[in-house]
Write an enzyme that holds these catalytic residues in place. Structure first.
Site, mmCIF file in Angstrom:
data_model
loop_
_atom_site.group_PDB
_atom_site.id
_atom_site.type_symbol
_atom_site.label_atom_id
_atom_site.label_comp_id
_atom_site.label_asym_id
_atom_site.label_seq_id
_atom_site.Cartn_x
_atom_site.Cartn_y
_atom_site.Cartn_z
ATOM 1 N N LYS A 183 6.642 8.881 -7.529
ATOM 2 C CA LYS A 183 7.484 7.998 -8.341
ATOM 3 C C LYS A 183 6.618 7.235 -9.337
ATOM 4 C CE LYS A 183 8.963 3.745 -7.964
ATOM 5 N NZ LYS A 183 9.029 3.261 -9.356
ATOM 6 N N GLU A 257 -4.240 1.245 -2.842
ATOM 7 C CA GLU A 257 -5.186 0.763 -3.846
ATOM 8 C C GLU A 257 -4.483 -0.394 -4.534
ATOM 9 O OE1 GLU A 257 -6.764 -0.301 -6.692
ATOM 10 O OE2 GLU A 257 -6.489 1.541 -7.823
ATOM 11 N N CYS A 291 -6.635 -3.090 -12.300
ATOM 12 C CA CYS A 291 -6.799 -3.742 -11.002
ATOM 13 C C CYS A 291 -8.262 -4.098 -10.735
ATOM 14 C CB CYS A 291 -6.253 -2.854 -9.896
ATOM 15 S SG CYS A 291 -6.791 -1.158 -10.068
ATOM 16 N N GLU A 388 -4.669 -12.685 -9.321
ATOM 17 C CA GLU A 388 -4.776 -11.620 -10.296
ATOM 18 C C GLU A 388 -3.806 -11.909 -11.445
ATOM 19 O OE1 GLU A 388 -3.542 -7.715 -8.908
ATOM 20 O OE2 GLU A 388 -5.234 -6.842 -9.984
#
Lengths: 500, 284
Positions: A183, A257, A291, A388
């Protein structure tokens, strides 16, 4: 016109032959979805690109069944050499259609064409080429003789590197002998659908790869499907945590991840010009939608002013604008939602007392944009030093000794990547030993290669993608063979318990 | 008149010391036929948390030791265990209700497990690591490193062999552990602690709790300063709940196994993290 100005040099979207509507790619065909279709737009103009099908739970069932059938009847019966040949074909087709894919990626994602053209798409081809060669050499992967595939892999990927993340997921899965239901992210489905056309050109057997477009609920239905043997997810730590909970007790092999808050450590003996380029690449590459971005600059106190001054000067030369223009350094933020989050956290940074500086650049009228921003004198407790941001925002902190740099670098629940800048090799290796991060770049940053394992420590997730290590995520080890699982009936209760 | 024996007081093993449970609780350990053997300490949440603190404090030193050094320490454990072979065999025979010969075989196997894993200390990095041929002027090396603090529920049967088979693969790489021993047969675990205390294993590297795994394991599974969870012996607990709880801090989890886990490199690698370092090469 001064020397920094360039005439516009946009890549033409006429290379694309897009359909008005895209269906789900199931069992080798595009089919209608049963959810409410949605539009994908270009974040640089907010213009409509195409109508995209939305997979509901029923579509997920059909896709998983197709993948299971393809696994049982076709893919698991093929030799490794033949699986490899299909992957080689895919690599070649990606190379042939590279420009088209790059334009589509920049259009749909907002990243500068020079990045999609020179980084994303070449790496996609490289990833398939690398894993193609592994398909008939699994005996040498260090997992014992004839390691077995897992079965059907459910893969959910993010919007920051749409096609590259697809390659990271699909290439090792197929090489190891699994079939796939993938997806793509809701805001960036386009290149995955072009990739489905490539699979048709490659004559990959039907059902070996199925691509379901949709939002979070499609992803949840996919990873929680009882007939899936493997779940691979790249995305936020919050969603990763939810997946780790919902797959607990199911025996599904899981690799995650997730997020990061990487420290980029600059020592006073670093080559400053190169370090400045590396800092820029570390946090402003792909608008900071990375990331492993070097979002916390840790600079040694005695060179702090010099580095920050040079950084500001350099950032003032970056060109923000049309992602399809070959001169563009900074593209569009991927979505309004993400832009809102970057704005919110930046405002919090300012409110918490850090010194905000933003490059002076013209912001296009339409689309989602955020000018490169630096926060100086950030304290370790500030939210912009801990959370983040996933945008072009750099937090600057200082340190005096290597021990202080290490302790500040490790002071985060994340552990995906880190950077070290110094001309002294022995210092670099000693610091690298102490950093709790899965990827460490010394005197460089944001380098990726299919031969190099990538993945995090701590709450940045587990498992590795890339290299020999990346195969282990898609093959059975002795531990997977002896893993406990609860009966299917109990699993449904568990799923309900954690997803409610 | 025969000599009156001096029985042993069984306590916990935390940070290289032998404290009683801070809760003051004990529980009765009996032979398979029900005869009294000893009172074992019944560890509490506080004991578990103290053990995690001790384990965390020991990480830097143990991880920083050379593989050669860790290998020798593990081998030393085997040497001392060999020297106390008869004691362990007797203890296991009485608490597990098996013959002395069968118990002796279990001790033999436990010793051999230490020797097998000892040899991996300075090799697993070579086998599980990799030099990577990236397309560019970079030196690129992947090496596995210990993940940190590992909490373990030891197998409930084969009390010594089971315990050793889960501790050794975790500590050989430089992890430190907090292990909950077999509930019904905890005595050999505490005797093993006496071996560890005299085998140059730094205090805090291996911490052993006795008591109820059902009571202690949830605190370890949810502890934010624990990096990994080995549920080897948790087959009869609500282990899925433990795995769900561990997901809050994304701990690495191994699910329950039936019986004693066989020695394997996979168990070693399961509690390591692969670190990949890229370094530029200059143009000359």
């Amino acid at each position: 016109m001064n020397f920094l100005e360039y005439a516009p040099a946009p890549e033409s979207p006429s290379i694309l032959h897009l359909r008005k509507e895209y269906g789900l790619f199931i069992d080798g065909e595009f089919v209608k979805g049963h959810g409410k279709p949605f539009a994908t737009i270009s974040p640089s103009s907010e213009k409509h690109i195409a109508q995209i099908a939305n997979a509901n739970a029923k579509d997920v069932d059909v896709a998983v069944a197709a993948a299971r059938r393809a696994y049982d009847r076709t893919w698991s019966k093929l030799s490794g050499a033949d699986r490899g040949k299909f992957l080689f074909r895919i690599a070649r087709l990606v190379q042939e259609r590279a420009r088209e894919l790059a334009v589509a990626e920049s259009l749909d994602n907002g990243k500068p064409i020079k990045e999609s053209r020179d980084v994303d798409v070449p790496l996609v081809a490289a990833w398939f080429f690398y894993y193609a060669g592994w398909a008939d050499k699994l005996d040498y992967a260090g997992l014992g003789a004839s390691p077995a595939a897992l079965g059907v892999a459910a893969q959910v990927i993010p919007w920051n590197f749409p096609l590259l993340m697809l390659a990271w997921k699909i290439a090792p899965a197929l090489a190891a002998g699994n079939t796939v239901v993938l997806k793509p992210a809701e805001t960036t489905p386009l290149t995955a659908l072009l990739f489905a056309e490539i699979l048709q050109q490659a004559e990959l057997p039907a059902g070996v790869v199925n691509i379901l477009t949709g939002a979070g609920d499609t992803g949840a239905a996919l990873v929680n499907h009882p007939d899936v043997n493997k779940v691979a997810f790249t995305g936020s730590t919050a969603v990763g945590r939810a997946i780790a909970k919902s797959t607990a007790g199911t025996g599904k092999k899981l690799t995650l991840e997730l997020g990061g808050k990487a420290a980029n450590i600059v020592f006073d003996d670093a080559p400053i010009d190169q370090a400045v380029e590396g800092i820029v690449n570390g946090i402003f590459f792909n608008q900071g939608h990375v990331c492993c971005a070097g979002s916390r600059l840790l600079v040694q106190e005695n060179i702090h002013e010099e580095v920050v001054d040079r950084l500001k000067r350099r950032l003032s030369t970056l060109r923000l604008g049309d992602p399809l223009d070959k001169n563009t350094d900074i593209g569009a933020i991927n979505s309004r939602e993400q832009l809102d989050r970057i704005r919110e956290l930046s405002d919090i940074g300012e409110a918490e007392g850090a010194d905000r500086w933003t490059a002076d650049c013209a912001i296009p009228e339409n689309g989602f944009w955020f000018a490169p921003t630096i926060f100086d004198n950030v304290s370790t407790s500030s939210r912009i030093a801990r959370e983040e941001i996933f945008g072009p925002v750099l937090s600057v902190l200082t340190f005096r000794t290597p021990a202080e740099a290490i302790s500040k670098a490790n002071n985060t629940p994340y552990g995906l990547s880190a950077g070290i800048w110094s001309d002294k090799g022995s210092k670099i290796l000693a610091v690298a030993d102490q950093l709790k991060a899965g990827v460490i770049w010394a005197n460089t940053f944001n380098r990726f290669d299919p031969a190099s394992p990538f993945g995090g420590y701590k709450e940045s997730g587990y498992g590795r993608e890339g290299g020999r290590h990346g195969l282990a995520a898609y093959l059975q080890t002795s531990i997977d063979a002896g893993a406990s699982r609860t009966p299917v009936a109990a699993r449904t209760t568990i799923t309900k318990k954690v997803t409610k | 008149m025969s000599r009156l024996a001096v029985p042993k007081t069984y306590k916990l093993y935390i940070g290289g010391k032998f404290p009683r449970s801070e809760s003051g609780r004990t529980y009765e350990v009996a032979t398979a036929k029900g005869a009294f053997l000893a009172n074992a300490a019944k560890a509490s949440r506080k004991d578990a948390r103290d053990a995690v603190v001790a384990a965390r404090a020991a990480v830097a030193g143990w991880t920083g030791a050379t593989g050669y050094n860790r290998g020798q320490v593990l081998y030393r454990i085997a040497e001392l265990l060999e020297g106390r072979h008869a004691q362990f065999a007797g203890e296991i025979a009485s608490s597990e209700g098996i013959s002395l010969a069968a118990a002796a075989r279990e001790v033999d196997a436990a010793i051999d497990v230490w020797v097998w894993y000892a040899g991996w200390a300075d090799k697993y990095v070579q086998v599980a690591g990799n030099g990577n041929p990236v397309s560019g002027p970079y030196f690129n090396l992947s090496t596995p490193e210990p993940t940190g603090v590992v909490a373990i529920v030891a197998p409930q049967a084969s009390s010594l062999l089971g315990l050793v088979s889960v501790i050794a693969p975790a500590v050989v790489t430089g992890n430190t552990v907090v292990v909950v021993a077999s509930e019904t047969a905890p005595l050999s675990a505490i005797s093993l602690a006496e071996v560890l205390a005299t085998s140059d294993v730094p205090g805090g590297v291996i911490n052993i709790l006795t008591g109820s795994p059902a009571e202690i394991a949830p605190w370890l599974a949810s502890h934010a300063d624990v990096n990994a969870l080995d549920l080897a012996g948790a087959e009869r607990l609500d282990w899925v709940d433990l795995q769900i709880s561990a997901a809050d801090t994304l701990k690495r989890v191994l699910t329950p196994v039936t019986g004693v886990p066989a020695p394997s490199l996979d168990r070693i690698v399961a509690f390591t993290e692969t670190k990949t370092v890229w370094h530029t090469k200059s143009l000359i």
